[in-house]
Design a protein around this motif. Structure first.
Motif, PDB file in Angstrom:
ATOM      1  N   GLU A 163     115.479  22.014 -34.457  1.00  0.00           N
ATOM      2  CA  GLU A 163     115.015  22.266 -35.836  1.00  0.00           C
ATOM      3  C   GLU A 163     114.308  21.012 -36.312  1.00  0.00           C
ATOM      4  O   GLU A 163     114.377  19.976 -35.660  1.00  0.00           O
ATOM      5  CB  GLU A 163     116.211  22.531 -36.766  1.00  0.00           C
ATOM      6  N   THR A 164     113.711  21.095 -37.491  1.00  0.00           N
ATOM      7  CA  THR A 164     113.070  19.896 -38.054  1.00  0.00           C
ATOM      8  C   THR A 164     113.884  19.381 -39.239  1.00  0.00           C
ATOM      9  O   THR A 164     114.507  20.174 -39.951  1.00  0.00           O
ATOM     10  CB  THR A 164     111.642  20.208 -38.518  1.00  0.00           C
ATOM     11  N   PRO A 165     113.899  18.066 -39.466  1.00  0.00           N
ATOM     12  CA  PRO A 165     114.737  17.536 -40.549  1.00  0.00           C
ATOM     13  C   PRO A 165     114.153  17.852 -41.919  1.00  0.00           C
ATOM     14  O   PRO A 165     112.939  17.751 -42.099  1.00  0.00           O
ATOM     15  CB  PRO A 165     114.722  16.020 -40.306  1.00  0.00           C
ATOM     16  N   GLY A 184     107.214  18.465 -37.929  1.00  0.00           N
ATOM     17  CA  GLY A 184     107.164  19.651 -37.073  1.00  0.00           C
ATOM     18  C   GLY A 184     106.893  19.338 -35.619  1.00  0.00           C
ATOM     19  O   GLY A 184     107.007  20.208 -34.766  1.00  0.00           O
ATOM     20  N   SER A 185     106.522  18.101 -35.304  1.00  0.00           N
ATOM     21  CA  SER A 185     106.151  17.783 -33.934  1.00  0.00           C
ATOM     22  C   SER A 185     107.143  16.821 -33.266  1.00  0.00           C
ATOM     23  O   SER A 185     107.888  17.219 -32.382  1.00  0.00           O
ATOM     24  CB  SER A 185     104.743  17.193 -33.920  1.00  0.00           C
ATOM     25  N   HIS A 186     107.167  15.570 -33.693  1.00  0.00           N
ATOM     26  CA  HIS A 186     108.056  14.615 -33.025  1.00  0.00           C
ATOM     27  C   HIS A 186     108.400  13.434 -33.924  1.00  0.00           C
ATOM     28  O   HIS A 186     107.726  13.184 -34.932  1.00  0.00           O
ATOM     29  CB  HIS A 186     107.413  14.114 -31.728  1.00  0.00           C
ATOM     30  N   ILE A 214     111.660  15.393 -29.792  1.00  0.00           N
ATOM     31  CA  ILE A 214     110.586  16.393 -29.833  1.00  0.00           C
ATOM     32  C   ILE A 214     111.159  17.693 -30.388  1.00  0.00           C
ATOM     33  O   ILE A 214     112.158  18.204 -29.874  1.00  0.00           O
ATOM     34  CB  ILE A 214     110.004  16.599 -28.421  1.00  0.00           C
ATOM     35  N   PHE A 215     110.514  18.189 -31.443  1.00  0.00           N
ATOM     36  CA  PHE A 215     111.043  19.381 -32.111  1.00  0.00           C
ATOM     37  C   PHE A 215     110.545  20.634 -31.391  1.00  0.00           C
ATOM     38  O   PHE A 215     109.349  20.904 -31.363  1.00  0.00           O
ATOM     39  CB  PHE A 215     110.652  19.383 -33.584  1.00  0.00           C
ATOM     40  N   ILE A 216     111.491  21.345 -30.776  1.00  0.00           N
ATOM     41  CA  ILE A 216     111.163  22.587 -30.068  1.00  0.00           C
ATOM     42  C   ILE A 216     112.104  23.645 -30.613  1.00  0.00           C
ATOM     43  O   ILE A 216     113.291  23.656 -30.299  1.00  0.00           O
ATOM     44  CB  ILE A 216     111.363  22.432 -28.541  1.00  0.00           C
ATOM     45  N   ARG A 217     111.563  24.516 -31.454  1.00  0.00           N
ATOM     46  CA  ARG A 217     112.434  25.402 -32.209  1.00  0.00           C
ATOM     47  C   ARG A 217     112.953  26.592 -31.421  1.00  0.00           C
ATOM     48  O   ARG A 217     114.019  27.096 -31.695  1.00  0.00           O
ATOM     49  CB  ARG A 217     111.731  25.865 -33.490  1.00  0.00           C
ATOM     50  N   ASP A 218     112.203  27.055 -30.432  1.00  0.00           N
ATOM     51  CA  ASP A 218     112.620  28.242 -29.701  1.00  0.00           C
ATOM     52  C   ASP A 218     113.376  27.838 -28.429  1.00  0.00           C
ATOM     53  O   ASP A 218     113.044  26.830 -27.807  1.00  0.00           O
ATOM     54  CB  ASP A 218     111.385  29.072 -29.344  1.00  0.00           C
ATOM     55  N   PRO A 240     111.143  27.718 -24.749  1.00  0.00           N
ATOM     56  CA  PRO A 240     110.363  26.503 -24.455  1.00  0.00           C
ATOM     57  C   PRO A 240     111.218  25.243 -24.353  1.00  0.00           C
ATOM     58  O   PRO A 240     110.866  24.306 -23.632  1.00  0.00           O
ATOM     59  CB  PRO A 240     109.381  26.392 -25.628  1.00  0.00           C
ATOM     60  N   ALA A 244     111.097  22.972 -21.190  1.00  0.00           N
ATOM     61  CA  ALA A 244     110.782  21.539 -21.311  1.00  0.00           C
ATOM     62  C   ALA A 244     111.788  20.697 -20.526  1.00  0.00           C
ATOM     63  O   ALA A 244     111.414  19.700 -19.896  1.00  0.00           O
ATOM     64  CB  ALA A 244     110.773  21.128 -22.780  1.00  0.00           C
ATOM     65  N   ARG A 298      99.139  20.774 -39.568  1.00  0.00           N
ATOM     66  CA  ARG A 298      99.152  21.974 -38.730  1.00  0.00           C
ATOM     67  C   ARG A 298      97.794  22.670 -38.673  1.00  0.00           C
ATOM     68  O   ARG A 298      97.490  23.355 -37.692  1.00  0.00           O
ATOM     69  CB  ARG A 298     100.171  22.980 -39.277  1.00  0.00           C
ATOM     70  N   LEU A 337     103.811  21.234 -17.062  1.00  0.00           N
ATOM     71  CA  LEU A 337     103.741  21.968 -18.325  1.00  0.00           C
ATOM     72  C   LEU A 337     102.703  21.303 -19.229  1.00  0.00           C
ATOM     73  O   LEU A 337     102.489  20.087 -19.127  1.00  0.00           O
ATOM     74  CB  LEU A 337     105.100  21.950 -19.033  1.00  0.00           C
ATOM     75  N   MET A 388     103.452  18.258 -24.960  1.00  0.00           N
ATOM     76  CA  MET A 388     104.274  18.784 -26.050  1.00  0.00           C
ATOM     77  C   MET A 388     103.724  18.424 -27.428  1.00  0.00           C
ATOM     78  O   MET A 388     104.135  19.002 -28.413  1.00  0.00           O
ATOM     79  CB  MET A 388     105.703  18.232 -25.958  1.00  0.00           C
ATOM     80  N   PHE A 389     102.855  17.419 -27.489  1.00  0.00           N
ATOM     81  CA  PHE A 389     102.329  17.009 -28.807  1.00  0.00           C
ATOM     82  C   PHE A 389     100.866  17.383 -28.929  1.00  0.00           C
ATOM     83  O   PHE A 389     100.136  17.364 -27.941  1.00  0.00           O
ATOM     84  CB  PHE A 389     102.363  15.496 -29.016  1.00  0.00           C
ATOM     85  N   VAL A 415     106.166  30.131 -28.226  1.00  0.00           N
ATOM     86  CA  VAL A 415     106.216  30.083 -26.763  1.00  0.00           C
ATOM     87  C   VAL A 415     105.647  28.767 -26.243  1.00  0.00           C
ATOM     88  O   VAL A 415     106.213  28.136 -25.361  1.00  0.00           O
ATOM     89  CB  VAL A 415     105.446  31.294 -26.183  1.00  0.00           C
ATOM     90  N   ASN A 441     105.292  26.075 -28.026  1.00  0.00           N
ATOM     91  CA  ASN A 441     105.784  25.018 -28.923  1.00  0.00           C
ATOM     92  C   ASN A 441     104.624  24.293 -29.615  1.00  0.00           C
ATOM     93  O   ASN A 441     104.506  23.068 -29.563  1.00  0.00           O
ATOM     94  CB  ASN A 441     106.660  24.011 -28.168  1.00  0.00           C
ATOM     95  N   ASN A 480     102.654  23.182 -32.997  1.00  0.00           N
ATOM     96  CA  ASN A 480     102.998  22.874 -34.387  1.00  0.00           C
ATOM     97  C   ASN A 480     101.886  23.401 -35.294  1.00  0.00           C
ATOM     98  O   ASN A 480     101.115  22.647 -35.865  1.00  0.00           O
ATOM     99  CB  ASN A 480     103.131  21.344 -34.504  1.00  0.00           C
ATOM    100  N   MET A 494     103.969  28.964 -37.365  1.00  0.00           N
ATOM    101  CA  MET A 494     105.377  28.527 -37.357  1.00  0.00           C
ATOM    102  C   MET A 494     105.789  28.039 -38.738  1.00  0.00           C
ATOM    103  O   MET A 494     106.895  28.303 -39.204  1.00  0.00           O
ATOM    104  CB  MET A 494     105.568  27.391 -36.351  1.00  0.00           C
ATOM    105  N   ARG A 502     113.267  29.957 -44.886  1.00  0.00           N
ATOM    106  CA  ARG A 502     114.034  28.965 -45.646  1.00  0.00           C
ATOM    107  C   ARG A 502     113.924  29.178 -47.152  1.00  0.00           C
ATOM    108  O   ARG A 502     114.473  28.397 -47.928  1.00  0.00           O
ATOM    109  CB  ARG A 502     113.507  27.568 -45.324  1.00  0.00           C
TER     110      ARG A 502
END
Lengths: 540, 306
Positions: free
Chosen positions: A49-51, A213-215, A238-242, A245, A249, B86, B154, B157-158, B252, B254, B256, B260, B268
């Motif tokens: 999750e993200t803070p 949302g990223s890192h 690293i934020f990976i919500r699902d 993935p 990772a 984003r 892969l 990630m960023f 899928v 990931n 940002n 999302m 929320r």
């Protein structure tokens, strides 16, 4: 290098001994060398999750704690290798007065904030003043836990004194809370909300950047107060919500670990894919799934009906079945099984719904339902959060169990918003509920069961002065034996005599991570041991 | 444009308040934490949720009038900052997916129309039906598994902006662009084929052929240009959708992105963020529609707007 084959022929015992010693001479130093911490490297880990904000005093989610804990110190901490032992973090030592009302902490000298200024007792006082006596307009999530605190004093630069209104069995553990980051007094004096959007602590890592949302990136604090720590040069959360993935990772080596936990199926997949490159750490978890019952709605206002609902659930078989597909496993009462406060199995199995003879329990459940006038096929709903694992899994299991005593239950999974709105408003008959804490502490785990007007966590809409009194008494009991007795009484009243609401199963934490990650030990809470100060990376 | 956006703003503001759920409840009870009612009330007051509804709406409208969308109720950071991070990813992905879709759909659709009921047409139809049948996220999962199993690799990630490191940027976004672009092209291919077939049956095409015009010229100048009107509509609407609608694909891979952020804001009950995102998506649709109208006029000079 050549190795001799050990033979058992001839003089087997002597030969075996020689071979064993030779092997030990070769393997032990190699193993010791391999386990010698190595400095350097960056740890990439996943966070699901993200803070929200960056303020540990305000937030309650692991998504804040995992990326931010490495920036901060706390007064005390739980020793991850000897949980639940408590050790000093910025505190060097402490004493407790005979009456249990005064706790005096000596602060280590020379601890520096990331801006180079020295940490003093004034900073500890300002931190705890913000947590326990927050200024107007400042949210403090854990203020309610410190009702026993009268004041904090800083008589000199290296001494902090906590004065309590009454003796508290949990106080020392409460100041080891991973959420109680030590903040700088001068900053708090200027702006008590500064820490919601900024980072500045005394922890092993300094803040580098956060891309929402990223890192989140931290780098080694060269002035950290424990010499030679941290081992890592830095870390990236690293934020990976699902989940898919996140698992991919880890499998692909893009992240080396995720600190919350995975299901058994994911563990098995990762072990199959990565073989000896992965290490699995497992531990019971201080989280549980509960069935909340609306005690105001008929026929659930009848204790016989509530008790029948609990009796119908075979938790022991449930543990076997659900632990194959979800994080649920241990069977326990109000306190986590395996903890010092847990009911022994012999005692637990006497409580309604915890007996191992499920047929006898179901027979009794049917009898109680009949006695209460609940007809065969009685229909009601079980509301649930629309999260597949573990919520929906436990919901489906509970409904199946209730069907076995002739109840016809509809499962209603809901999105988070309506789910909590319905729980709070009492717009439900039965519902799946849950709780998670950072330590095994009756003050924390039992608060859910005191009267609804005293605990916002109790959604079951009942008032019980006996329970409230037992809760208060156990929290003030200084004799551990006396405290345990009170806990058992409370447990019996909640689960057996009144069956207001009840746990189904406790969670089981599974962390499969790359074997390169060393120096990190699993604890029963995903909130603990997140400062990364002892973590190091073995060469690939 | 302004009345449309105002209508959207009123609708989203009140619909969000009607939906059950409370951001403070979700933030605290959502993780099973024991937080007193008093602390929750402090949080609600900080977020302005204790004010009457009309006042909350008035404050928001006044902010929008000054291009101030406020702060996210969840993170406390400015909404423009959260969206800007984003948006560059979502915008680039939408552009790349559109390029993939156009490059695939127009040639394939045209060839299929020209070779109607031949094996070429059948292959193109199977290819496009497969694209329609396969959700892009599923294709994305297959891509990820394929890369992981066969290449042990892969995508990054960023997100790195293309002007900072084009290689890192493209190696992250090309895969979702292909997955989304394929599905997108499937719709556009079928539309192109139908439109070209229809135009090829028109009298003016027959006339052009009868007067001996070169077939390539007939196709490009007379047939394709006229067949493009419905195709442009499809491409425009899909592009606008891609800005905020790639939720599962973003999950899928990931990414940002805006999709999302949208889902997180709604789940929320982050009212301010959801409101701003709905306005952004509405604005995108309005702009894309406007651009499409201009393209219509260029493609068909008979179309005039007064």
């Amino acid at each position: 290098m050549t190795m001799k084959r050990c033979s058992l022929r001839g003089r087997p015992l002597a030969l075996v001994s020689v071979c064993m010693i030779a092997l030990a001479c070769m393997v032990i130093p190699a193993a010791m060398a391999a386990e010698q911490p190595k400095a350097g490297g960056t740890l990439d880990f996943a966070v699901g999750e993200t803070p929200p904000s960056y303020d540990g005093h305000r937030e309650t989610t692991f998504a804040m704690l995992h990326p931010l804990a490495p920036h901060y110190s706390t007064l005390l901490r739980f020793d991850p290798d000897k949980y639940p032992k408590i050790e000093g973090d910025v505190a060097e030592s402490w004493t407790v007065s005979k009456d249990g009302l005064t706790y005096t902490f000596k602060i280590r000298k020379g601890i520096k904030f990331h801006d180079g200024s020295l940490l003093t007792a004034r900073d500890i006082k300002a931190t705890y003043d913000k947590i326990v006596f927050p200024p107007e307009g400042v949210a403090s999530a854990r203020k309610a836990y410190y009702a026993m605190m009268e004041k904090v004093e800083a008589p000199d630069e290296s001494t902090v004194v906590f004065r309590l209104k009454w003796p508290s069995a949990s106080f020392l553990a409460q100041v080891a809370s991973p959420w109680n980051f030590i903040y700088k007094a001068d900053i708090l004096a200027k702006d008590p909300r500064w820490y919601e959007k900024n980072v500045m602590g005394t922890g092993p890592f300094t803040f580098v950047e956060y891309v929402p949302g990223s890192h989140w990136v931290g780098k080694k604090n060269p002035d950290y107060f424990i010499k030679g720590r941290p081992y890592l040069d830095g870390y990236r959360a690293i934020f990976i919500r699902d989940t898919a993935p996140r698992v991919a990772a880890i499998r692909g080596g893009q992240v080396l670990i995720e600190f919350r936990g995975f299901s058994p199926a994911t563990r098995d997949d990762l072990v199959r894919a990565l073989g000896d490159k992965v290490r699995v750490q497992e531990s019971p978890w201080i989280c549980n799934m509960t069935v909340a019952i609306n005690n105001e709605k008929k026929p659930f206002d009848d204790v016989r009906v509530r008790k029948a609902l609990s009796l119908a659930i075979d938790r022991w078989e449930g543990s076997k079945a659900l632990s194959q597909i979800s994080v649920m496993k241990p069977v326990g009462g109000l306190m986590r099984p395996g903890s010092e406060f847990a009911a022994p199995e012999a005692e637990l199995t006497k409580l309604a719904g915890f007996a191992k003879d499920s047929e006898a329990s179901r027979k009794e459940a049917r009898r109680l339902l009949k006695e209460a006038g609940v007809p065969e096929g009685f229909a009601f709903t079980l509301k649930n959060r629309n999260v597949k694992e573990p919520y929906e899994a436990v919901g489906v299991y509970v409904i199946d169990q209730w069907r076995k005593v002739g109840l016809n239950v509809t499962h209603l999974p809901q999105e988070g918003g309506p789910y909590f709105a319905d729980l709070r408003a009492g717009n439900y008959e039965t519902s799946i509920d849950f709780a998670c804490d950072f330590m095994d502490e009756p003050d924390y785990q039992l608060i859910k069961f005191v009267s609804g007007d005293k605990s916002p966590l109790n959604y079951s809409r009942y008032k019980d002065a006996v329970l409230d009194e037992l809760y208060e008494k156990q929290g003030r009991a200084t004799d551990p034996k006396e405290r345990l007795k009170l806990i058992r009484q409370m447990e019996k009243r909640v689960l057996d005599e009144q069956a207001y609401q009840f746990h189904v199963l406790w969670w089981y934490r599974i962390i499969p991570h790359h074997a390169r990650v060393k120096g990190w030990t699993i604890t029963p809470s995903h909130y603990l041991n997140q400062d990364l100060r002892d973590v190091w990376l073995a060469p690939e | 444009m302004i009345p449309t956006l105002f209508g959207v703003a009123v609708l989203v503001f009140f619909l969000l308040r009607v939906a059950p759920g409370d951001i403070v409840e979700l933030k605290y009870a959502g993780v099973g934490a024991f937080v007193s009612k008093e602390a929750m009330d402090v949080e609600r007051a900080q977020l302005g949720l204790d004010k009457p509804l009309w006042q909350q709406f008035g404050d928001w409208m006044w902010g929008i009038a000054r291009f101030d969308f406020g702060a996210s109720m969840w993170t406390g950071r400015p909404i423009t900052y959260e969206i800007a991070i984003r948006l560059q990813l979502s915008l680039q992905l939408a552009i790349m997916a559109t390029i993939v879709a156009v490059l695939l759909s127009i040639p394939l659709g045209t060839i299929a129309a020209l070779r109607q009921d031949t094996w070429v047409d059948y292959v193109v139809r199977v290819f496009s039906i497969a694209g329609l049948a396969m959700p892009s996220f599923w294709l994305g999962i297959l891509m990820i598994l394929g890369m992981l199993i066969f290449f042990r690799w892969l995508p990054p990630m960023f997100f790195t902006p293309i002007w900072v490191d084009p290689w890192a940027n493209l190696s992250q976004l090309i895969w979702p662009a292909l997955a989304v672009g394929y599905r997108y092209s499937a719709v556009a291919t079928r539309m192109t084929r139908s439109a070209v077939l229809e135009v090829l049956r028109e009298d003016y095409i027959r006339t052009a052929r009868a007067k001996g015009l070169w077939e390539k010229l007939i196709l490009t100048r007379h047939a394709l240009k006229n067949a493009m009107l419905p195709v442009v509509t499809i491409i425009g609407l899909e592009f606008a959708f891609l800005i905020g609608g790639l939720v599962v694909t973003e999950q899928v891979f990931n990414l940002n992105g805006i999709g999302m952020l949208f889902v997180e804001a709604i789940t929320r009950r982050d009212y301010t963020m959801t409101q701003a995102l709905v306005l952004l998506v509405s604005f995108t649709f309005i702009v894309v529609n406007f651009v499409m109208d201009l393209v219509y006029a260029w493609l068909d000079p008979r179309i005039r707007y007064q």
